[in-house]
Design a protein around this motif. Structure first.
Motif, PDB file in Angstrom:
ATOM      1  N   LEU A   1       0.981  -1.101   0.262  1.00  0.00           N
ATOM      2  CA  LEU A   1       0.318  -0.218  -0.363  1.00  0.00           C
ATOM      3  C   LEU A   1       0.443   0.967  -0.032  1.00  0.00           C
ATOM      4  CD1 LEU A   1      -2.922  -0.511   2.573  1.00  0.00           C
ATOM      5  CD2 LEU A   1      -3.074  -0.374  -0.075  1.00  0.00           C
TER       6      LEU A   1
ATOM      7  N   LYS B   1       0.925   4.764  -2.265  1.00  0.00           N
ATOM      8  CA  LYS B   1      -1.176   4.679  -2.674  1.00  0.00           C
ATOM      9  C   LYS B   1      -1.125   5.446  -2.370  1.00  0.00           C
ATOM     10  CE  LYS B   1      -0.297   0.200  -4.706  1.00  0.00           C
ATOM     11  NZ  LYS B   1      -0.232  -1.268  -4.757  1.00  0.00           N
TER      12      LYS B   1
ATOM     13  N   VAL C   1      -5.872   5.973  -1.751  1.00  0.00           N
ATOM     14  CA  VAL C   1      -6.943   5.868  -2.370  1.00  0.00           C
ATOM     15  C   VAL C   1      -8.762   6.378  -1.630  1.00  0.00           C
ATOM     16  CG1 VAL C   1      -8.660   3.946  -1.596  1.00  0.00           C
ATOM     17  CG2 VAL C   1      -6.245   3.043  -1.624  1.00  0.00           C
TER      18      VAL C   1
END
Length: 323
Positions: A167, A170, A172
């Motif tokens: 992760l 990144k 989201v």
């Protein structure tokens, strides 16, 4: 036991102090401007100074998410109203943001720093709860029933450190969606959750926001961080930010060193106890009387030896369960 408990309390207090300094760094308006430009669509083409100009009064830590209290922090107006049985939760950083050219706050922004990736519940669900509180707390402040169109959009932005490697680096985003092709974007623009996963080590190859965050909250010393922020990201000089950075870095170093020191000490104590236990067990197995064994362990108190002797007489599998 008392020494161990004291050390844990000291570490806990140091962690609390670290979190407070981290929030102070995070609440710096130039840092927030970088976060907004990397997250909020309306800020993507704006300069950092223009975004800073739109950031309203910022509150740090212990800002309650209790209806009737939240808007007090945002608007700075006195408000004693509470909603019974709603409970109280606290924001890390909270502020209104007005897109340049608009007089009133366009968004209400919440930024959270989260050090545990898996605290025992879903962080996105918690962020959704925060957004719901930010919206409901606007009642009788930013809007009145039935003027629901006056509700200001909210953002809950979570900087999730120590995330799994898959992760790291990144981002989201979660927002309202509709199955209708005729839906207006304005209607869907009221709730935004953004989970940001900075890398653990400084990374200057990713997006500008990820680069900045990976430096700001890395294990680099304060001087090195400041140099990169000024030279690569063109931050302006700020004595307040520099002081908070230095305190945060010093606390981080102290916490790491103290934890390592305590871990080594505890490991030594455990190793010594297991060695004594093994020796006593072998001597008993060879028929050596307990009073003779006692003389071979002069450093132990009578009660400590009694506990060791009792444990040595237990089956080994029972002892292993206690470890």
């Amino acid at each position: 036991m008392a020494d161990y408990l004291d050390s844990q309390i000291e570490l806990s207090e140091a962690n609390i102090q670290y979190d407070a300094q981290a929030k102070a760094v995070l609440a710096d308006k130039e840092v927030l401007a970088w976060i907004l430009r990397g997250v909020v669509k309306e800020c993507q083409d704006l300069s950092i100074p223009a975004i800073q100009a739109g950031i309203g009064a910022t509150t740090i830590g212990d800002t309650p998410i209790n209806p009737g209290k939240t808007t007090q922090a945002i608007n700075g107006s006195a408000n004693e109203n509470k909603v019974v049985n709603e409970g109280v939760v606290n924001f890390d950083v909270l502020f209104p943001f007005a897109v340049p050219g608009k007089n009133e706050a366009t968004f209400i922004i919440n930024v959270e720093a989260q050090r545990k990736h898996n605290p025992g519940y879903d962080l996105v669900t918690r962020a959704l709860f925060y957004c719901a509180r930010l919206i409901s707390s606007q009642l009788n402040k930013d809007f009145e029933i039935p003027k629901y169109n006056d509700i200001k959009p909210v953002y809950s932005i979570w900087l999730c450190f120590n995330a799994p490697e898959t992760l790291q680096g990144k981002m989201v985003k979660y927002s309202l969606a509709s199955e209708s092709s005729d839906e207006t974007q304005e209607r869907l623009n009221h709730l935004h959750i953004v989970m940001v996963y900075p890398k653990k080590e400084p990374d200057l190859d990713g997006s500008s926001l990820m680069q900045m965050l990976s430096v700001l909250f890395s294990k680099l010393d304060a001087t090195h961080k400041e140099t990169i922020l000024y030279e690569k990201f063109h931050f302006t000089k700020s004595d307040t930010r520099e002081e908070a950075l230095r305190h945060m870095c010093n606390l981080s170093l102290n916490i790491s060193e103290e934890a390592m020191k305590k871990g080594i000490e505890q490991g030594r104590e455990l190793g010594k106890r297991l060695a004594n236990l093994s020796m006593v067990r072998n001597l008993l197995a060879n028929g050596v009387p307990s009073d003779v064994i006692r003389k071979s362990l002069p450093d132990l108190s009578d009660s400590e030896f009694a506990d060791l002797l009792k444990e040595a007489k237990e089956p080994e599998n029972e002892t292993q369960k206690k470890q």
